[in-house]
Write a protein that holds these residues in place. Structure first.
Motif, PDB file in Angstrom:
ATOM      1  N   ASN A  92     -18.747 -24.304  20.904  1.00 24.44           N
ATOM      2  CA  ASN A  92     -18.824 -23.302  22.025  1.00 24.44           C
ATOM      3  C   ASN A  92     -19.603 -22.116  21.933  1.00 24.44           C
ATOM      4  O   ASN A  92     -19.456 -21.365  20.762  1.00 24.44           O
ATOM      5  CB  ASN A  92     -17.308 -23.047  22.509  1.00 24.44           C
ATOM      6  CG  ASN A  92     -17.229 -22.318  23.554  1.00 24.44           C
ATOM      7  OD1 ASN A  92     -17.753 -22.344  24.514  1.00 24.44           O
ATOM      8  ND2 ASN A  92     -16.291 -21.208  23.567  1.00 24.44           N
ATOM      9  N   MET A 133     -17.035 -16.337  17.798  1.00 23.31           N
ATOM     10  CA  MET A 133     -16.755 -15.364  18.991  1.00 23.31           C
ATOM     11  C   MET A 133     -17.808 -14.396  18.826  1.00 23.31           C
ATOM     12  O   MET A 133     -18.367 -13.890  17.742  1.00 23.31           O
ATOM     13  CB  MET A 133     -15.479 -14.586  18.646  1.00 23.31           C
ATOM     14  CG  MET A 133     -15.059 -13.526  19.812  1.00 23.31           C
ATOM     15  SD  MET A 133     -13.297 -13.516  19.918  1.00 23.31           S
ATOM     16  CE  MET A 133     -12.789 -12.497  18.727  1.00 23.31           C
ATOM     17  N   ASP A 134     -18.433 -13.777  20.108  1.00 24.87           N
ATOM     18  CA  ASP A 134     -19.350 -13.084  20.229  1.00 24.87           C
ATOM     19  C   ASP A 134     -20.742 -13.229  19.874  1.00 24.87           C
ATOM     20  O   ASP A 134     -21.336 -12.775  19.118  1.00 24.87           O
ATOM     21  CB  ASP A 134     -18.927 -11.371  19.267  1.00 24.87           C
ATOM     22  CG  ASP A 134     -19.699 -10.323  19.883  1.00 24.87           C
ATOM     23  OD1 ASP A 134     -20.037 -10.268  21.121  1.00 24.87           O
ATOM     24  OD2 ASP A 134     -19.676  -9.168  19.159  1.00 24.87           O
ATOM     25  N   HIS A 192     -19.289 -20.267  27.125  1.00 28.17           N
ATOM     26  CA  HIS A 192     -18.125 -19.756  27.448  1.00 28.17           C
ATOM     27  C   HIS A 192     -18.406 -18.041  27.864  1.00 28.17           C
ATOM     28  O   HIS A 192     -18.655 -17.281  26.900  1.00 28.17           O
ATOM     29  CB  HIS A 192     -17.087 -19.362  26.372  1.00 28.17           C
ATOM     30  CG  HIS A 192     -15.810 -18.821  26.647  1.00 28.17           C
ATOM     31  ND1 HIS A 192     -14.450 -19.289  26.651  1.00 28.17           N
ATOM     32  CD2 HIS A 192     -15.373 -17.483  26.665  1.00 28.17           C
ATOM     33  CE1 HIS A 192     -13.664 -18.340  26.713  1.00 28.17           C
ATOM     34  NE2 HIS A 192     -14.186 -17.031  26.722  1.00 28.17           N
ATOM     35  N   THR A 235     -18.899 -13.255  24.695  1.00 25.50           N
ATOM     36  CA  THR A 235     -17.493 -12.625  24.714  1.00 25.50           C
ATOM     37  C   THR A 235     -17.356 -11.540  25.345  1.00 25.50           C
ATOM     38  O   THR A 235     -16.391 -11.178  26.094  1.00 25.50           O
ATOM     39  CB  THR A 235     -16.966 -12.427  23.055  1.00 25.50           C
ATOM     40  OG1 THR A 235     -17.174 -13.776  22.575  1.00 25.50           O
ATOM     41  CG2 THR A 235     -15.608 -11.714  22.885  1.00 25.50           C
ATOM     42  N   ASP A 280      -7.453 -17.716  28.486  1.00 20.43           N
ATOM     43  CA  ASP A 280      -8.238 -16.333  28.686  1.00 20.43           C
ATOM     44  C   ASP A 280      -7.796 -15.739  29.967  1.00 20.43           C
ATOM     45  O   ASP A 280      -8.006 -14.505  29.973  1.00 20.43           O
ATOM     46  CB  ASP A 280      -9.814 -16.668  28.684  1.00 20.43           C
ATOM     47  CG  ASP A 280     -10.513 -15.761  27.834  1.00 20.43           C
ATOM     48  OD1 ASP A 280      -9.995 -15.034  27.163  1.00 20.43           O
ATOM     49  OD2 ASP A 280     -11.614 -16.123  27.554  1.00 20.43           O
ATOM     50  N   HIS A 305     -18.430 -14.163  29.879  1.00 20.87           N
ATOM     51  CA  HIS A 305     -17.433 -13.207  30.546  1.00 20.87           C
ATOM     52  C   HIS A 305     -18.490 -12.319  31.431  1.00 20.87           C
ATOM     53  O   HIS A 305     -19.841 -12.529  31.526  1.00 20.87           O
ATOM     54  CB  HIS A 305     -16.872 -12.214  29.397  1.00 20.87           C
ATOM     55  CG  HIS A 305     -15.682 -13.015  28.834  1.00 20.87           C
ATOM     56  ND1 HIS A 305     -14.349 -12.586  29.245  1.00 20.87           N
ATOM     57  CD2 HIS A 305     -15.670 -13.974  27.689  1.00 20.87           C
ATOM     58  CE1 HIS A 305     -13.574 -13.399  28.470  1.00 20.87           C
ATOM     59  NE2 HIS A 305     -14.145 -14.169  27.956  1.00 20.87           N
ATOM     60  N   LEU A 337      -5.621 -22.642  21.442  1.00 20.56           N
ATOM     61  CA  LEU A 337      -6.386 -21.870  20.663  1.00 20.56           C
ATOM     62  C   LEU A 337      -5.731 -21.442  19.407  1.00 20.56           C
ATOM     63  O   LEU A 337      -4.459 -21.364  19.309  1.00 20.56           O
ATOM     64  CB  LEU A 337      -6.449 -20.851  21.719  1.00 20.56           C
ATOM     65  CG  LEU A 337      -7.719 -19.642  21.004  1.00 20.56           C
ATOM     66  CD1 LEU A 337      -8.952 -20.287  21.141  1.00 20.56           C
ATOM     67  CD2 LEU A 337      -7.420 -18.212  21.621  1.00 20.56           C
ATOM     68  N   SER A 363     -15.537 -22.169  17.921  1.00 20.73           N
ATOM     69  CA  SER A 363     -16.307 -21.033  18.753  1.00 20.73           C
ATOM     70  C   SER A 363     -16.446 -19.903  17.858  1.00 20.73           C
ATOM     71  O   SER A 363     -15.621 -19.231  17.012  1.00 20.73           O
ATOM     72  CB  SER A 363     -15.467 -20.440  19.707  1.00 20.73           C
ATOM     73  OG  SER A 363     -15.069 -21.473  20.869  1.00 20.73           O
ATOM     74  N   HIS A 390      -8.442 -25.486  19.394  1.00 20.15           N
ATOM     75  CA  HIS A 390      -9.759 -24.825  19.492  1.00 20.15           C
ATOM     76  C   HIS A 390      -9.818 -23.781  18.495  1.00 20.15           C
ATOM     77  O   HIS A 390      -8.979 -22.867  18.646  1.00 20.15           O
ATOM     78  CB  HIS A 390      -9.754 -24.597  21.013  1.00 20.15           C
ATOM     79  CG  HIS A 390     -11.088 -23.453  21.298  1.00 20.15           C
ATOM     80  ND1 HIS A 390     -11.081 -22.861  22.508  1.00 20.15           N
ATOM     81  CD2 HIS A 390     -12.037 -23.035  20.527  1.00 20.15           C
ATOM     82  CE1 HIS A 390     -12.113 -21.888  22.456  1.00 20.15           C
ATOM     83  NE2 HIS A 390     -12.663 -22.257  21.328  1.00 20.15           N
TER      84      HIS A 390
HETATM   85  O1  KIV Z   1     -14.351 -14.895  24.712  1.00 20.35           O
HETATM   86  C1  KIV Z   1     -14.305 -15.487  23.663  1.00 20.35           C
HETATM   87  O2  KIV Z   1     -14.880 -15.404  22.753  1.00 20.35           O
HETATM   88  C2  KIV Z   1     -13.268 -16.240  23.694  1.00 20.35           C
HETATM   89  C3  KIV Z   1     -13.256 -17.198  22.370  1.00 20.35           C
HETATM   90  C4  KIV Z   1     -11.625 -17.182  22.020  1.00 20.35           C
HETATM   91  C5  KIV Z   1     -13.614 -18.584  22.956  1.00 20.35           C
HETATM   92  O3  KIV Z   1     -12.389 -16.216  24.610  1.00 20.35           O
END
Ligand code: KIV
Ligand code: ZN
Length: 520
Positions: free
Chosen positions: A167, A141-142, A202, A171, A14, A204, A73, A139, A97
């Motif tokens: 996870n 995502m979002d 996880h 995002t 990432d 951001h 990933l 995971s 993952h």
């Molecule tokens: O931010 C995100 O959703 C990701 C996923 C691939 C885990 O990086």
């Protein structure tokens, strides 16, 4: 004994998704080695299906790195999972993952699938990954913007199929800590088989809350945090691992968990990632910024001198900030001083590499009087970015420019046969003129895709560090160089990139592959 929080480092995956960052395979290995010293639990080394170069880089890390789990990933499709497994299978402890989007907005506008399709893909892909590997992370995502009921169903299905870690990504950095904590708590309440998997977060940093949200997740029961060194990553970046790790250590009284991280290695990890990513750490960055442990006002200095804890909640030694952070090296500094300063910065060099850096250091010290940490990092970047014999070297570059003159450059290069060749060119600007002159001498077809120059330190005598990227035969090659004259740095950086391309082409022609050629 308090619970352990597992630290999942995704600087190499990432983190590399930051605009403007592209690690070479050697860079990735060097960072992975420092992550071992830091004692992180999991290294997400890349996204192997994204390019053959990334697959090769992840495989090299999987082969060499011992200790942490090495993760690759994959989207929730068989091809990606095949590639991820091919890359991580050589690791002592491999992990696949798998991720798929879960929010309505992603399903409607990006995946063009309905929830039942996505549920099936999640199920099938986790089951497929489990056929290869006993350690599988899933995971959605979002997740933080998804219908929570759908996230519960996805997690339950993934765990049923054998996911060992689930996870929860924020995002797009949208969550607010209290809301995210409630979301993570709700997962424990609504996913019946959740006790069979480790819950991870996880986050951001789009709203500057990635660290706060990660800790909120831990308070709700998550026991894995994903993040990057210096918080590098997409857009505003990921959770800064140094921040969450030190928050957990410093506020043990409140969070009652621990990590196994060797925090004394954080500063070195930060400086290494700064140097190899080219992404400068802001001075006031928590934990690892230049000013993080500096006291400026009289009242604060007075307090700290009387008792450190008056204004310091952490001892800088615990993050490895060098005690001599303000000590500068000059041309009379010896090799011992240089070596120990480099080690403070997480840079371990031996033999010819150290000799090259020492020579370059003396040259800069002659011109600059004081050489500080940032100068040293620039010198090391340049002197160690080449791990092969460069075919072409720069003997001379001379430029004439001004507001009434067409920029003209003359260059003299020594080629692989030891012969010197000279040519001149006119350009749109002095750098363009230099690059045209070099092209005339070397005749290598390429396209300049990126050029950036930054002052390494303050002041009129500052070194300028030039980073460039060229495209040749469909691959990207990076060149870096630093000099007190930015035109000389520009010429050398360009030559580095061209030499890298020529080296990669020669290896390819001989039927081999090089990690250097893979992603640079
Ligand atoms: O931010 C995100 O959703 C990701 C996923 C691939 C885990 O990086
Ligand atoms: Zn992410």
């Amino acid at each position: 004994m308090s619970d352990k929080v597992y630290i999942f480092d995704t600087t190499l995956r990432d983190g590399e998704q930051s605009a403007g960052i592209s690690f070479s395979a050697e860079d990735k290995l060097e960072i992975a080695r420092q992550l071992v010293r830091l004692n992180v639990d999991i290294i997400e080394a890349g996204f192997p299906a994204s390019s053959p170069g990334d697959l090769a880089a992840v495989a090299a890390i999987a082969r060499e790195i011992k200790g942490p789990v090495i993760a690759g990933l994959a989207r929730a499709v068989e091809r990606d999972i095949d590639h991820a497994w091919e890359a991580v299978r050589g690791a002592e402890s491999p992990r696949i993952h798998v991720f798929i989007s879960s929010s309505d907005i992603h399903l409607a506008h990006q995946l063009h699938k309905n929830k039942e399709d996505v549920l099936l893909m999640a199920r099938e892909s986790v089951a497929y990954a489990r056929r290869y590997c006993s350690d599988v992370e899933f995971s959605p995502m979002d997740a933080s913007r998804s219908d929570p009921e759908f996230v519960y169903r996805l997690l339950e299905a993934a765990i049923e199929e054998g996911a060992t870690t689930v996870n929860l990504p924020d995002t797009v950095g949208y969550a607010i800590p209290r809301e995210f904590e409630a979301f993570v708590r709700s997962v424990f309440e609504h996913v019946p088989n959740i006790h069979r998997a480790l819950v991870s977060v996880h986050c951001h940093n789009d709203l500057g809350m990635a660290t706060a949200n990660s800790l909120a997740g831990v308070l709700a029961g998550a026991r894995q945090i994903e993040g990057t060194i210096n918080g590098i990553g997409e857009r505003a970046g990921n959770t800064s691992l140094e921040e969450v790790i030190m928050a957990i250590r410093t506020r043990r009284d409140f969070v009652d968990v621990h990590t196994d991280v060797a925090t004394e290695e954080l500063f070195r990890a930060s400086r290494l990632v700064e140097r190899l990513s080219g992404m400068q750490v802001q001075s006031n960055k928590a934990i690892v910024g230049k000013n993080a442990f500096r006291h400026s006002s009289g009242i604060h200095q007075d307090g700290v001198l009387k008792m450190r804890e008056t204004y310091e909640i952490m001892d800088p030694k615990t993050v490895g900030t060098p005690a001599g952070g303000t000590i500068v090296l000059t041309k009379v500094s010896g090799r011992h001083g240089l070596r120990s300063r480099l080690e403070d910065l997480g840079i371990r060099l031996d033999g010819p590499e150290f000799e090259r850096v020492h020579e370059a250091f003396k040259e800069v010290a002659d011109r600059k009087h004081e050489v500080d940490d940032r100068d040293l990092q620039a010198i090391v970047s340049e002197q160690t970015s080449v791990t092969f014999q460069e075919q072409w070297t720069l003997d001379l570059v001379q430029v004439s420019a001004g507001d009434h003159a067409a920029p003209t450059a003359t260059v003299r290069l020594t080629g692989p046969d030891g012969e010197t060749r000279q040519d001149a060119a006119i350009g749109d600007g002095p750098v363009d003129a230099i690059y045209r002159a070099i092209n005339r001498v070397m005749g290598v077809q390429n396209r300049l895709t990126e050029f950036s120059v930054k002052a390494v330190t303050e002041g009129i005598d500052a070194q300028g560090e030039v980073t460039i990227r060229i495209e040749a035969e469909g691959s990207l090659y990076t060149g870096r160089a630093a000099d007190t004259d930015i035109l000389v740095a520009s010429a050398r950086a360009y030559l580095h990139a061209l030499n890298r391309y020529l080296h990669a082409a020669a290896v390819r022609a001989a039927g081999g592959t090089t990690v250097a050629a893979a992603r640079t």
